[in-house]
Design a protein around this motif. Sequence first.
Motif, mmCIF file in Angstrom:
data_model
loop_
_atom_site.group_PDB
_atom_site.id
_atom_site.type_symbol
_atom_site.label_atom_id
_atom_site.label_comp_id
_atom_site.label_asym_id
_atom_site.label_seq_id
_atom_site.Cartn_x
_atom_site.Cartn_y
_atom_site.Cartn_z
ATOM 1 N N LEU A 349 0.922 -0.980 0.109
ATOM 2 C CA LEU A 349 0.032 0.228 -0.215
ATOM 3 C C LEU A 349 0.968 1.215 -0.012
ATOM 4 O O LEU A 349 1.488 1.627 1.049
ATOM 5 C CB LEU A 349 -0.761 0.303 1.345
ATOM 6 N N GLN A 350 1.023 1.767 -1.442
ATOM 7 C CA GLN A 350 2.441 2.920 -1.340
ATOM 8 C C GLN A 350 1.424 4.271 -1.137
ATOM 9 O O GLN A 350 0.221 4.539 -2.479
ATOM 10 C CB GLN A 350 3.147 2.667 -2.791
ATOM 11 N N GLN A 351 1.654 5.181 -0.429
ATOM 12 C CA GLN A 351 0.861 6.062 0.109
ATOM 13 C C GLN A 351 0.503 7.286 -1.112
ATOM 14 O O GLN A 351 1.660 8.142 -1.730
ATOM 15 C CB GLN A 351 0.964 6.646 1.783
ATOM 16 N N ILE A 352 -0.656 7.510 -1.948
ATOM 17 C CA ILE A 352 -0.838 9.046 -2.503
ATOM 18 C C ILE A 352 -1.125 9.689 -1.340
ATOM 19 O O ILE A 352 -1.782 9.929 -0.250
ATOM 20 C CB ILE A 352 -0.889 8.913 -4.007
ATOM 21 N N THR A 353 -0.153 11.291 -1.047
ATOM 22 C CA THR A 353 -0.469 11.781 -0.005
ATOM 23 C C THR A 353 -0.430 13.530 0.061
ATOM 24 O O THR A 353 0.193 14.172 -0.872
ATOM 25 C CB THR A 353 0.114 11.768 1.406
ATOM 26 N N GLY A 354 -0.923 14.538 0.844
ATOM 27 C CA GLY A 354 0.035 16.016 1.104
ATOM 28 C C GLY A 354 -0.085 16.451 -0.447
ATOM 29 O O GLY A 354 -1.450 17.056 -1.008
#
Length: 460
Positions: A349-354
């Motif tokens: 689960l690689q996060q895309i954020t901010g």
Amino acid sequence: MANSHSISHEELLERLGKVVQGRLLGAGDSAYEESRRVFNAMIERRPAAILVCSDAEDVARGVAAAREYGLPISMKGGGHSVAGNAVCEDGLMLDMSSMKRILVDPERNLAVAEAGVTLGEFDAATSTYGLATTLGVVSMTGIAGLTLGGGIGWLNGKHGLACDNVLSMSVVTADGQRRTVDAGQHEDLFWAMRGGGGNFGVVVSFTYRLHPVTTVLAGPISYPPEQAADALRLYHQVASTAPDSLTTAASVTRGADGKPAVSVVVCWSGPAEEGAEVLRPLREFGPPTEDAVALIPYRELQRMPDAGFPSGRLHYWKASFLADLQDEAIGTILRFAAAAPSPYTGIGLQQITGAASRVAPAATAFAHRARQYDFLILSQWEDAADSPANIRWTRELFDAMSPHFRGVYVNNLGDEGSDRVRDAYGSNYDRLAAVKTVYDPDNVFRLNQNIQPADGAGGA
Ligand SMILES: Cc1cc2nc3c(=O)[nH]c(=O)nc-3n(C[C@H](O)[C@H](O)[C@H](O)COP(=O)(O)OP(=O)(O)OC[C@H]3O[C@@H](n4cnc5c(N)ncnc54)[C@H](O)[C@@H]3O)c2cc1C
């Protein structure tokens, strides 16, 4: 040997050899075998010829020759695409791996890097000046394919995706022209090439914006198997509420005891004291079986997972974006992880954020702007006899998770059909097709997650 077109391999090598600077490789050359190999050992294709480009002129001559002789053309950057589109069967492959010049301008916080550069090489050059930009998380990956598709890495929460940090590209388009593509020149192409993959031309070099990054508070935290579900729940809670300075990834594998093993890797790129507070819940829960979070050079983090992805293994990956991590999804992930056929396989689960999540979906060709996970089923194994079991398991997990999915990252897509390609470009597909029609109406660049020119021309 003749290819399916009107020119024999020998004739092609002879004619091209007269006009290019770079090395030309045919099936008899030992370097040919090495050059046609890519990260995924499932890919077994044999180009009619390989042009190891040395400069933009070589690229332009290669494109012109492929067009003249009606050959399929492919471009190889770092060779990390699991789909294997860097290598063509019976066509001309442009191998960019010798084009590795990197120029860092610490005064203006810029770096110009040629298309054969890998992430590790880029990070090595910029870290000398205490600078970095968002790239991916495995150092052998090529900047070219990664950036053109988007580029999700440890700095995305603070600085956006790799493509958000591209200021300019030098590109050879299908008509053989070399173009500078940026916010003021060929703006439509500049828009399309930040998320539209290798559909629009061959990139010779990228200019990136750099940011001051020296040390980060980063590393892996692993949890006891009996607390796997709660660890994932906590992970989701922290990941969905943390400030932009935190970017995370979780992975679930089959542990040596046959139980699902959860670990989380964090990268905090803000003030260390604040990071220690933000990370406290993740570091206290369990307690963890391993906590290797420390203040480390950013470049060290960038090499951390390399050993888990050696070249030469067989790979079958499936992926989609996942906005939420509810209990039902957690249950499915843990159930499948315990039954993974290969010990090398991971569910990520690689996060895309901010910052990356807040860019408007239509601002670049990368449409999937939301705080979410790139959910990855990364199956890898060593023996071809094990392929059916690994592929079956991957597909079954993907199907079981599919009610939770929306869209897919173009760089993770395999040969999965036109609906999935549309899902990858999402709401930007029609605009991308219009740009494709202008710059590549004959679909010369079609060995990719292909955007059809708007009038349906090309293809073949
Ligand atoms: C182990 C591993 C880890 C990864 N981690 C991440 C990650 O953290 N974040 C992330 O975002 N992605 C990640 N990826 C996915 C990665 O972004 C893609 O595989 C990407 O295609 C790799 O780029 P490459 O240059 O190495 O690929 P290649 O296989 O060389 O090329 C892939 C495609 O890119 C295009 N291309 C390549 N060079 C050019 C060029 N010069 N001009 C125009 N088009 C070109 C072509 O269409 C080509 O078919 C990872 C992949 C692997 C295997």
